[in-house]
Write a protein that holds these residues in place. Sequence first.
Motif, PDB file in Angstrom:
ATOM      1  N   LEU A  76      -4.042   0.164   7.364  1.00  0.00           N
ATOM      2  CA  LEU A  76      -3.608   1.042   6.287  1.00  0.00           C
ATOM      3  C   LEU A  76      -2.173   0.778   5.855  1.00  0.00           C
ATOM      4  CD1 LEU A  76      -3.966   3.500   4.409  1.00  0.00           C
ATOM      5  CD2 LEU A  76      -3.283   4.949   6.348  1.00  0.00           C
ATOM      6  N   LEU A  77      -2.001   0.512   4.575  1.00  0.00           N
ATOM      7  CA  LEU A  77      -0.674   0.371   3.958  1.00  0.00           C
ATOM      8  C   LEU A  77      -0.468   1.565   3.026  1.00  0.00           C
ATOM      9  CD1 LEU A  77       1.865  -1.272   2.963  1.00  0.00           C
ATOM     10  CD2 LEU A  77       0.326  -2.355   1.285  1.00  0.00           C
ATOM     11  N   VAL A  78       0.670   2.240   3.172  1.00  0.00           N
ATOM     12  CA  VAL A  78       0.995   3.366   2.274  1.00  0.00           C
ATOM     13  C   VAL A  78       2.233   3.015   1.464  1.00  0.00           C
ATOM     14  CG1 VAL A  78       1.710   5.800   2.165  1.00  0.00           C
ATOM     15  CG2 VAL A  78      -0.050   5.090   3.794  1.00  0.00           C
ATOM     16  N   ASP A  79       2.142   3.218   0.145  1.00  0.00           N
ATOM     17  CA  ASP A  79       3.278   2.971  -0.752  1.00  0.00           C
ATOM     18  C   ASP A  79       3.915   4.314  -1.100  1.00  0.00           C
ATOM     19  OD1 ASP A  79       3.639   2.016  -4.230  1.00  0.00           O
ATOM     20  OD2 ASP A  79       5.092   1.934  -2.593  1.00  0.00           O
ATOM     21  N   VAL A  80       5.182   4.479  -0.788  1.00  0.00           N
ATOM     22  CA  VAL A  80       5.886   5.755  -0.954  1.00  0.00           C
ATOM     23  C   VAL A  80       6.645   5.779  -2.277  1.00  0.00           C
ATOM     24  CG1 VAL A  80       7.758   7.206  -0.048  1.00  0.00           C
ATOM     25  CG2 VAL A  80       6.147   6.110   1.530  1.00  0.00           C
ATOM     26  N   GLY A  81       6.236   6.681  -3.159  1.00  0.00           N
ATOM     27  CA  GLY A  81       6.917   6.822  -4.447  1.00  0.00           C
ATOM     28  C   GLY A  81       6.536   5.701  -5.396  1.00  0.00           C
ATOM     29  N   SER A  82       5.239   5.441  -5.517  1.00  0.00           N
ATOM     30  CA  SER A  82       4.732   4.303  -6.307  1.00  0.00           C
ATOM     31  C   SER A  82       5.231   4.309  -7.747  1.00  0.00           C
ATOM     32  CB  SER A  82       3.196   4.287  -6.315  1.00  0.00           C
ATOM     33  OG  SER A  82       2.687   4.316  -4.998  1.00  0.00           O
ATOM     34  N   GLY A  83       5.388   5.535  -8.293  1.00  0.00           N
ATOM     35  CA  GLY A  83       5.727   5.591  -9.718  1.00  0.00           C
ATOM     36  C   GLY A  83       4.545   5.077 -10.509  1.00  0.00           C
ATOM     37  N   PRO A  84       4.817   4.467 -11.674  1.00  0.00           N
ATOM     38  CA  PRO A  84       3.717   3.918 -12.481  1.00  0.00           C
ATOM     39  C   PRO A  84       3.513   2.429 -12.238  1.00  0.00           C
ATOM     40  CG  PRO A  84       5.719   3.996 -13.783  1.00  0.00           C
ATOM     41  CD  PRO A  84       6.078   4.493 -12.398  1.00  0.00           C
ATOM     42  N   PHE A  96      -4.128  -5.700   4.011  1.00  0.00           N
ATOM     43  CA  PHE A  96      -4.625  -4.406   4.507  1.00  0.00           C
ATOM     44  C   PHE A  96      -5.950  -4.051   3.829  1.00  0.00           C
ATOM     45  CE2 PHE A  96      -1.207  -3.110   7.203  1.00  0.00           C
ATOM     46  CZ  PHE A  96      -0.145  -3.888   6.771  1.00  0.00           C
ATOM     47  N   SER A  97      -6.856  -3.483   4.614  1.00  0.00           N
ATOM     48  CA  SER A  97      -8.167  -3.113   4.047  1.00  0.00           C
ATOM     49  C   SER A  97      -8.096  -1.786   3.308  1.00  0.00           C
ATOM     50  CB  SER A  97      -9.206  -3.025   5.179  1.00  0.00           C
ATOM     51  OG  SER A  97      -8.757  -2.099   6.174  1.00  0.00           O
ATOM     52  N   LYS A  98      -7.040  -0.999   3.594  1.00  0.00           N
ATOM     53  CA  LYS A  98      -6.860   0.279   2.916  1.00  0.00           C
ATOM     54  C   LYS A  98      -5.425   0.394   2.401  1.00  0.00           C
ATOM     55  CE  LYS A  98     -10.126   2.991   5.724  1.00  0.00           C
ATOM     56  NZ  LYS A  98     -10.444   1.962   6.757  1.00  0.00           N
ATOM     57  N   VAL A  99      -5.288   0.798   1.148  1.00  0.00           N
ATOM     58  CA  VAL A  99      -3.963   1.039   0.548  1.00  0.00           C
ATOM     59  C   VAL A  99      -3.986   2.432  -0.072  1.00  0.00           C
ATOM     60  CG1 VAL A  99      -2.322   0.308  -1.240  1.00  0.00           C
ATOM     61  CG2 VAL A  99      -3.570  -1.419   0.078  1.00  0.00           C
ATOM     62  N   LEU A 151      -7.477  -5.426  -5.394  1.00  0.00           N
ATOM     63  CA  LEU A 151      -6.591  -4.259  -5.362  1.00  0.00           C
ATOM     64  C   LEU A 151      -7.378  -2.988  -5.675  1.00  0.00           C
ATOM     65  CD1 LEU A 151      -3.834  -3.007  -5.031  1.00  0.00           C
ATOM     66  CD2 LEU A 151      -3.286  -3.654  -7.372  1.00  0.00           C
ATOM     67  N   ARG A 152      -8.236  -3.069  -6.694  1.00  0.00           N
ATOM     68  CA  ARG A 152      -9.038  -1.900  -7.050  1.00  0.00           C
ATOM     69  C   ARG A 152      -9.975  -1.495  -5.910  1.00  0.00           C
ATOM     70  NH1 ARG A 152      -8.947  -4.351 -12.724  1.00  0.00           N
ATOM     71  NH2 ARG A 152      -7.684  -2.819 -13.890  1.00  0.00           N
ATOM     72  N   GLN A 153     -10.372  -2.511  -5.132  1.00  0.00           N
ATOM     73  CA  GLN A 153     -11.314  -2.232  -4.029  1.00  0.00           C
ATOM     74  C   GLN A 153     -10.608  -1.590  -2.835  1.00  0.00           C
ATOM     75  OE1 GLN A 153     -12.267  -5.626  -1.725  1.00  0.00           O
ATOM     76  NE2 GLN A 153     -12.974  -4.209  -0.144  1.00  0.00           N
ATOM     77  N   VAL A 154      -9.356  -2.000  -2.542  1.00  0.00           N
ATOM     78  CA  VAL A 154      -8.703  -1.508  -1.317  1.00  0.00           C
ATOM     79  C   VAL A 154      -7.958  -0.186  -1.530  1.00  0.00           C
ATOM     80  CG1 VAL A 154      -8.493  -3.833  -0.311  1.00  0.00           C
ATOM     81  CG2 VAL A 154      -6.563  -2.844  -1.572  1.00  0.00           C
ATOM     82  N   VAL A 155      -7.579   0.131  -2.755  1.00  0.00           N
ATOM     83  CA  VAL A 155      -6.848   1.405  -2.951  1.00  0.00           C
ATOM     84  C   VAL A 155      -7.819   2.570  -2.741  1.00  0.00           C
ATOM     85  CG1 VAL A 155      -5.600   2.893  -4.572  1.00  0.00           C
ATOM     86  CG2 VAL A 155      -5.080   0.446  -4.460  1.00  0.00           C
ATOM     87  N   ALA A 177      -3.275   8.934  12.960  1.00  0.00           N
ATOM     88  CA  ALA A 177      -2.562   7.836  13.651  1.00  0.00           C
ATOM     89  C   ALA A 177      -1.393   7.326  12.797  1.00  0.00           C
ATOM     90  CB  ALA A 177      -3.533   6.695  13.919  1.00  0.00           C
ATOM     91  N   GLY A 178      -1.409   7.636  11.503  1.00  0.00           N
ATOM     92  CA  GLY A 178      -0.322   7.180  10.632  1.00  0.00           C
ATOM     93  C   GLY A 178      -0.649   5.827  10.023  1.00  0.00           C
ATOM     94  N   ALA A 179       0.201   5.402   9.121  1.00  0.00           N
ATOM     95  CA  ALA A 179       0.006   4.117   8.447  1.00  0.00           C
ATOM     96  C   ALA A 179       0.456   2.983   9.378  1.00  0.00           C
ATOM     97  CB  ALA A 179       0.825   4.086   7.159  1.00  0.00           C
ATOM     98  N   ASP A 180      -0.140   1.813   9.176  1.00  0.00           N
ATOM     99  CA  ASP A 180       0.306   0.645   9.941  1.00  0.00           C
ATOM    100  C   ASP A 180       1.531   0.015   9.284  1.00  0.00           C
ATOM    101  OD1 ASP A 180      -1.878   0.499  11.947  1.00  0.00           O
ATOM    102  OD2 ASP A 180      -3.104   0.349  10.134  1.00  0.00           O
ATOM    103  N   CYS A 181       1.682   0.269   7.972  1.00  0.00           N
ATOM    104  CA  CYS A 181       2.825  -0.303   7.245  1.00  0.00           C
ATOM    105  C   CYS A 181       3.151   0.613   6.071  1.00  0.00           C
ATOM    106  CB  CYS A 181       2.474  -1.714   6.742  1.00  0.00           C
ATOM    107  SG  CYS A 181       3.816  -2.577   5.912  1.00  0.00           S
TER     108      CYS A 181
END
Length: 285
Positions: A76-84, A96-99, A151-155, A177-181
Amino acid sequence: PLWGRRPPNQKAMGEKAAENGIAAMAACYQRFDPASYLKYNYTPPRADFGRDDSIVPWKLARLHRAFTEGDVRGDLLVDVGSGPTLYQVLSGCEVFSKVILTDFLEVNRQELRRWLRDEGGCSLDWTPYLQYVCQLEGRRPSAWTEKAAKLRQVVQDVLPIDVHCPQPVAPHGLPAAGADCLVSTFCLESVSPDLAAFTRALGHVGSLLRPGGHLLLIGALGESYYLGGPGVKIPVVPLNEAQVCASLVESGYTLIRLEVYTLPQDMRVGVDDVSGVFFVKAKKL
Ligand SMILES: C[S@@+](CC[C@H](N)C(=O)[O-])C[C@H]1O[C@@H](n2cnc3c(N)ncnc32)[C@H](O)[C@@H]1O
Ligand SMILES: O=[N+]([O-])c1ccc2c(c1)CN[C@@H](CO)C2
């Protein structure tokens, strides 16, 4: 005993001031305009793929290297404050298989969903970005359609977030467990009233990351404001490299790499007073 207690109201005043600063920042963001923001920062000259001194290619190259040099892994990758914007996960989506994308504003979450649903009406054409990252990966630029599909598949989701909350994402929004990245670009310093709030936000964000997970952080150096739309002046915490490093250490990270891009004169286009951009790869202890 009297001497054991803090002077009346000292802590309360500090907390009140912090709350006021955060509320004032949130009020600014009500006027944020995604389309303007994208035009100011993600079109030439700042996003000129024909120039090796343009800022966006510099950012994409650092993110590509950081995601693919072998130590970053997990689900799992989490993007903080992605904006547009989506550029910040174009390399990560292959690793990552999940974003999960996140932002404070519904207008930004809607912009992201419009692209993810491929329903048209997006404010920016991300094709040149997808093509550039394909080239970094040694693929033909025409593979951009496969990267877009990937990208469309993993988000998995586009979630609300507030980095000033000790728990920035609602409970059960992320696995326990939290994000891996984590990746976060131009968010923390652009939403914090001062350095103390920036450092606290870094700690809050760290609570989303598993121990041993990586943080990829891109941000502005020496910036005091930027335009979030026509006439929408948003205050920014002016940071230098030493402050970034100190905040990372204070928030429980170990620094792996820090790189700095200094803006050439013609990248200073009047939409902010940023003087440099930092790229950090760090690991949560
Ligand atoms: C300068 S933009 C960065 C957008 C994008 N990551 C990029 O690299 O261009 C800052 C973003 O932070 C978001 N934001 C504002 N307040 C926030 C908060 N309290 N917590 C998290 N994000 C916030 C804004 O909505 C905006 O999308
Ligand atoms: O040159 N760039 O690629 C770029 C992209 C985004 C942003 C900046 C510069 C500087 N301002 C921040 C907001 O504080 C947003």
